[in-house]
Design a protein around this motif. Sequence first.
Motif, mmCIF file in Angstrom:
data_model
loop_
_atom_site.group_PDB
_atom_site.id
_atom_site.type_symbol
_atom_site.label_atom_id
_atom_site.label_comp_id
_atom_site.label_asym_id
_atom_site.label_seq_id
_atom_site.Cartn_x
_atom_site.Cartn_y
_atom_site.Cartn_z
ATOM 1 N N LEU A 76 -3.454 -1.640 7.663
ATOM 2 C CA LEU A 76 -2.885 -0.903 6.395
ATOM 3 C C LEU A 76 -1.661 -0.034 6.614
ATOM 4 O O LEU A 76 -0.542 0.126 6.022
ATOM 5 C CB LEU A 76 -3.644 -0.140 5.764
ATOM 6 C CG LEU A 76 -4.755 -1.030 4.919
ATOM 7 C CD1 LEU A 76 -5.919 -0.092 4.237
ATOM 8 C CD2 LEU A 76 -4.209 -1.655 3.712
ATOM 9 N N ASN A 77 -1.665 0.535 8.146
ATOM 10 C CA ASN A 77 -0.432 1.227 8.564
ATOM 11 C C ASN A 77 0.768 0.352 8.609
ATOM 12 O O ASN A 77 1.904 0.685 8.255
ATOM 13 C CB ASN A 77 -0.607 1.948 9.897
ATOM 14 C CG ASN A 77 -1.293 3.207 9.636
ATOM 15 O OD1 ASN A 77 -1.146 3.913 8.814
ATOM 16 N ND2 ASN A 77 -1.833 3.652 10.587
ATOM 17 N N PRO A 107 5.552 -2.270 3.022
ATOM 18 C CA PRO A 107 5.827 -3.102 2.076
ATOM 19 C C PRO A 107 4.851 -3.353 0.731
ATOM 20 O O PRO A 107 5.373 -3.879 -0.154
ATOM 21 C CB PRO A 107 5.282 -4.507 2.926
ATOM 22 C CG PRO A 107 5.745 -3.864 4.333
ATOM 23 C CD PRO A 107 5.133 -2.411 4.238
ATOM 24 N N LEU A 108 3.750 -2.771 0.882
ATOM 25 C CA LEU A 108 2.971 -2.685 -0.656
ATOM 26 C C LEU A 108 3.405 -1.719 -1.303
ATOM 27 O O LEU A 108 3.307 -2.173 -2.663
ATOM 28 C CB LEU A 108 1.583 -2.244 -0.028
ATOM 29 C CG LEU A 108 0.444 -3.123 0.719
ATOM 30 C CD1 LEU A 108 -0.676 -2.289 1.137
ATOM 31 C CD2 LEU A 108 -0.137 -4.314 -0.239
ATOM 32 N N GLU A 109 4.173 -0.957 -1.286
ATOM 33 C CA GLU A 109 5.073 -0.246 -1.995
ATOM 34 C C GLU A 109 6.251 -0.823 -2.474
ATOM 35 O O GLU A 109 6.698 -0.746 -3.629
ATOM 36 C CB GLU A 109 5.287 1.437 -1.497
ATOM 37 C CG GLU A 109 3.856 2.250 -1.339
ATOM 38 C CD GLU A 109 3.452 2.812 -2.739
ATOM 39 O OE1 GLU A 109 4.381 2.575 -3.656
ATOM 40 O OE2 GLU A 109 2.195 3.355 -2.797
ATOM 41 N N THR A 110 7.255 -0.955 -1.498
ATOM 42 C CA THR A 110 8.559 -1.548 -1.701
ATOM 43 C C THR A 110 8.639 -3.029 -2.031
ATOM 44 O O THR A 110 9.626 -3.248 -2.630
ATOM 45 C CB THR A 110 9.475 -1.244 -0.667
ATOM 46 O OG1 THR A 110 8.995 -1.697 0.625
ATOM 47 C CG2 THR A 110 9.027 0.529 -0.246
ATOM 48 N N VAL A 134 -5.027 -9.688 -1.378
ATOM 49 C CA VAL A 134 -6.348 -9.273 -1.998
ATOM 50 C C VAL A 134 -7.343 -9.047 -0.615
ATOM 51 O O VAL A 134 -7.369 -9.971 0.171
ATOM 52 C CB VAL A 134 -7.040 -10.632 -2.610
ATOM 53 C CG1 VAL A 134 -8.441 -10.185 -3.080
ATOM 54 C CG2 VAL A 134 -6.025 -10.996 -3.782
ATOM 55 N N PHE A 135 -7.965 -7.742 -0.708
ATOM 56 C CA PHE A 135 -8.734 -7.388 0.526
ATOM 57 C C PHE A 135 -10.070 -7.698 0.065
ATOM 58 O O PHE A 135 -10.614 -7.147 -1.083
ATOM 59 C CB PHE A 135 -8.457 -5.949 1.074
ATOM 60 C CG PHE A 135 -7.024 -5.703 1.255
ATOM 61 C CD1 PHE A 135 -6.687 -5.982 2.785
ATOM 62 C CD2 PHE A 135 -6.033 -5.402 0.380
ATOM 63 C CE1 PHE A 135 -5.617 -5.453 3.168
ATOM 64 C CE2 PHE A 135 -4.713 -4.952 0.890
ATOM 65 C CZ PHE A 135 -4.620 -5.150 2.288
ATOM 66 N N PHE A 158 -4.641 5.584 1.429
ATOM 67 C CA PHE A 158 -4.273 4.164 1.604
ATOM 68 C C PHE A 158 -4.928 3.349 0.330
ATOM 69 O O PHE A 158 -4.467 2.480 -0.282
ATOM 70 C CB PHE A 158 -5.104 3.391 2.755
ATOM 71 C CG PHE A 158 -4.405 3.884 4.122
ATOM 72 C CD1 PHE A 158 -3.186 3.246 4.188
ATOM 73 C CD2 PHE A 158 -4.716 4.613 5.252
ATOM 74 C CE1 PHE A 158 -2.420 3.485 5.399
ATOM 75 C CE2 PHE A 158 -4.071 4.898 6.272
ATOM 76 C CZ PHE A 158 -2.656 4.225 6.344
ATOM 77 N N LEU A 159 -6.098 3.875 -0.255
ATOM 78 C CA LEU A 159 -6.671 3.316 -1.119
ATOM 79 C C LEU A 159 -5.917 3.419 -2.735
ATOM 80 O O LEU A 159 -5.706 2.689 -3.390
ATOM 81 C CB LEU A 159 -8.208 3.865 -1.578
ATOM 82 C CG LEU A 159 -9.375 3.830 -0.695
ATOM 83 C CD1 LEU A 159 -10.582 4.582 -0.994
ATOM 84 C CD2 LEU A 159 -9.704 2.343 -0.758
#
Length: 439
Positions: free
Chosen positions: A291-292, A297-300, A322-323, A337-338
Amino acid sequence: MVGPHPQGILPHPAAPASMEVAGLSQDTLLQLTLKTLHFAGELTGSGLAERLGVPFPVIEPALDIIKAQHHCEIVGGALLGGSSFRYRITDAGRTRAALFLERSEYVGVAPVPITEYQSYMRRFRDATPRSATPDRVREAFAELVLTDRVLDQLGPAINAGRSMFIYGPPGNGKSLMTQRIRELLDGEIAIPHALEVEGQIVRVFDPVLHQPLPQPEARDAIDAGAQPDRRWVRCRRPLVTAGGELTLDALDLASGSSGGCYRAPVQVAANGGVLVIDDFGRQKCAPQDLLNRWVGPLETRVDYLVLHSGQRIELPFQVLVVFATNIRPSDLVDEAFLRRIHFKVFAESPSVTDFLRIFERYCARCGVDFDPALVEDLLQQYYHPRQLPLRGCHPRDLIDQALSLADYLGRPRRLTKELLRSACVSYFVDDREPLTEYV
């Protein structure tokens, strides 16, 4: 390159009419042309253009240079122009091609400039419909017995195209749920065979991960601009699954032994579709490290990859991640992270009523009669005394095991109390008695 589509789905990119429109340098096309001739030996101009996925006018300037340098020669053909001539590589051409192959091992369809891919994915994001309605969600997941609460959590997450956690006890259909998500992704996507950035080639299309669709027909063979660009493959929106084998290296560019050619990581292969991290928390890398790597990328929705030269390249991160895990999310990652994983879906264990429904459905699939009294006996005589939790996979597994036992014993293929109880004995681990250790 492409324009708006009335249904909100982009049409296939149009073929370039010239080298300039293709966005490729003369040197890139010259190298690809000569390397292709090196392996083929002899090709017509049109055959060579077909292998490179572009109209003949795109490669004609490169062919003229190769001919002038005596790296190939014309050995026949009709009087219809360069596309009908037969080109044969010379010994000097083979020597030059071998040097090119030392610099880059890539041979195949001409690449798409990275700027063109970035533009296409931006337009794809804006044109993609969000059409996961309650009715469609229930239809897509009709084979699974899920509560309305779960279904109504899945729908908004799919429409948003953001990341999601699907978590809960093992055996409740988390992996099956991830496979059904793609059924709610409308439209198709064009995936480039390869990308070109600063003279480097990145392979993107993977026949193992991508499902090609029939290529659109050319509307006019004379007008190159009316033909589909064969550098792109028309595909279903991808579904890429990575399990316990996933490492951090798989999220970066991988290069071949000779360099100059890279393979796109899994998140690029999944662009425009779904990337499932199955059994999250059991990868070879720590969950927090994974996740680091993706916190930005998950945000931008943008990812940065690094070439061996140290140059950073920007690639779209337009993928629904999808985790899926049977470990408590709070035991895997911290609150920060959550928060970046926008949707959390709990795959709860079935109720007794749902357990009966699953049992009935699988009986119908196996062609055997369903008797609810058998299930009630199973619950009262086996599950309850041992305090076994109900799991969505139990009906399928126990029915299969009972029928296998019936076949072995030469009995009719129908369920009985004895067969189901025997199936339970061989299916569940009985840890009520301590194991005796023999020396």
